[in-house]
Write a protein that holds these residues in place. Structure first.
Motif, mmCIF file in Angstrom:
data_model
loop_
_atom_site.group_PDB
_atom_site.id
_atom_site.type_symbol
_atom_site.label_atom_id
_atom_site.label_comp_id
_atom_site.label_asym_id
_atom_site.label_seq_id
_atom_site.Cartn_x
_atom_site.Cartn_y
_atom_site.Cartn_z
ATOM 1 N N ILE A 133 -10.098 46.488 17.514
ATOM 2 C CA ILE A 133 -10.960 47.495 16.897
ATOM 3 C C ILE A 133 -12.340 47.299 17.500
ATOM 4 O O ILE A 133 -12.923 46.215 17.370
ATOM 5 C CB ILE A 133 -11.052 47.347 15.361
ATOM 6 N N HIS A 134 -12.842 48.316 18.181
ATOM 7 C CA HIS A 134 -14.201 48.276 18.724
ATOM 8 C C HIS A 134 -15.089 49.114 17.817
ATOM 9 O O HIS A 134 -14.751 50.255 17.497
ATOM 10 C CB HIS A 134 -14.251 48.825 20.146
ATOM 11 N N VAL A 135 -16.220 48.531 17.420
ATOM 12 C CA VAL A 135 -17.172 49.195 16.540
ATOM 13 C C VAL A 135 -18.414 49.541 17.357
ATOM 14 O O VAL A 135 -19.008 48.667 17.987
ATOM 15 C CB VAL A 135 -17.564 48.274 15.358
ATOM 16 N N TYR A 136 -18.770 50.816 17.330
ATOM 17 C CA TYR A 136 -19.964 51.289 18.021
ATOM 18 C C TYR A 136 -20.950 51.819 16.980
ATOM 19 O O TYR A 136 -20.681 51.752 15.787
ATOM 20 C CB TYR A 136 -19.600 52.373 19.042
ATOM 21 N N GLU A 137 -22.071 52.351 17.422
ATOM 22 C CA GLU A 137 -23.109 52.842 16.505
ATOM 23 C C GLU A 137 -22.537 53.814 15.468
ATOM 24 O O GLU A 137 -22.697 53.616 14.277
ATOM 25 C CB GLU A 137 -24.239 53.504 17.294
ATOM 26 N N SER A 138 -21.902 54.874 15.915
ATOM 27 C CA SER A 138 -21.335 55.839 14.975
ATOM 28 C C SER A 138 -19.901 56.234 15.374
ATOM 29 O O SER A 138 -19.420 57.291 15.013
ATOM 30 C CB SER A 138 -22.219 57.086 14.885
ATOM 31 N N GLU A 139 -19.255 55.341 16.125
ATOM 32 C CA GLU A 139 -17.888 55.599 16.565
ATOM 33 C C GLU A 139 -17.053 54.329 16.479
ATOM 34 O O GLU A 139 -17.592 53.233 16.349
ATOM 35 C CB GLU A 139 -17.886 56.121 18.008
ATOM 36 N N LEU A 140 -15.738 54.517 16.569
ATOM 37 C CA LEU A 140 -14.818 53.384 16.620
ATOM 38 C C LEU A 140 -13.695 53.717 17.575
ATOM 39 O O LEU A 140 -13.417 54.884 17.848
ATOM 40 C CB LEU A 140 -14.260 53.047 15.232
ATOM 41 N N GLU A 141 -13.061 52.674 18.092
ATOM 42 C CA GLU A 141 -11.844 52.833 18.875
ATOM 43 C C GLU A 141 -10.936 51.669 18.522
ATOM 44 O O GLU A 141 -11.405 50.537 18.369
ATOM 45 C CB GLU A 141 -12.132 52.838 20.376
ATOM 46 N N ALA A 142 -9.656 51.948 18.373
ATOM 47 C CA ALA A 142 -8.693 50.906 18.034
ATOM 48 C C ALA A 142 -7.353 51.228 18.688
ATOM 49 O O ALA A 142 -7.076 52.379 19.026
ATOM 50 C CB ALA A 142 -8.528 50.802 16.519
ATOM 51 N N LYS A 143 -6.543 50.190 18.838
ATOM 52 C CA LYS A 143 -5.221 50.350 19.459
ATOM 53 C C LYS A 143 -4.173 49.694 18.579
ATOM 54 O O LYS A 143 -4.343 48.564 18.120
ATOM 55 C CB LYS A 143 -5.227 49.696 20.843
ATOM 56 N N MET A 144 -3.063 50.412 18.367
ATOM 57 C CA MET A 144 -1.943 49.893 17.596
ATOM 58 C C MET A 144 -0.702 49.926 18.496
ATOM 59 O O MET A 144 -0.289 50.989 18.962
ATOM 60 C CB MET A 144 -1.710 50.741 16.344
#
Length: 128
Positions: A12-23
């Motif tokens: 899970i990558h946390v950015y200023e106002s976004e996220l990205e994750a992989k399952m």
């Protein structure tokens, strides 16, 4: 094993106002016919939105899921992975609203979720 471990979230990558994750998909995600279970997709969305909201609030607060709306666009065989890309649509004092798109490894839109987290005061005396 708990639900979060079973989801097999790789990052899970946390950015200023976004996220990205992989399952990464496994038999755990199967709805018995060899396809991704919609409930697993929803659990993935709630987990990553909650995790990311908790990174953006004070230490004496916690984010808890309050509402989820999910639209499943395409079936996905139990192979490969799902990438979730989310945007923080609202960051209030008492709630966060996330818009999350989930794509397969071929960049096909699988699901679209809106997750609302309530931001509540953490009562450490009630945690066992």
């Amino acid at each position: 094993m708990n639900l979060i471990e079973g989801l097999n979230i790789e990052y899970i990558h946390v950015y200023e106002s976004e996220l990205e994750a992989k399952m990464i998909l496994t038999q755990f995600h199967d709805q018995t016919f060899g396809y991704l279970h919609g409930g697993a997709t929803i659990a993935f969305g709630e987990t990553i939105a909650g995790y990311t909201s908790n990174k953006k609030i004070n230490k004496d607060e916690m984010a808890v899921g309050q509402n989820i709306t999910a639209n499943h666009m395409k079936p996905k065989k139990i192979e490969g992975y799902i990438i979730a890309k989310g945007k923080l649509m609202h960051k209030g004092k008492t709630s966060h609203v996330w818009s999350i798109e989930m794509f397969d490894e071929n960049k096909v839109l699988i699901s679209y979720l809106t997750v609302t987290n309530a931001i509540i005061k953490l009562n450490r005396d009630s945690i066992i």
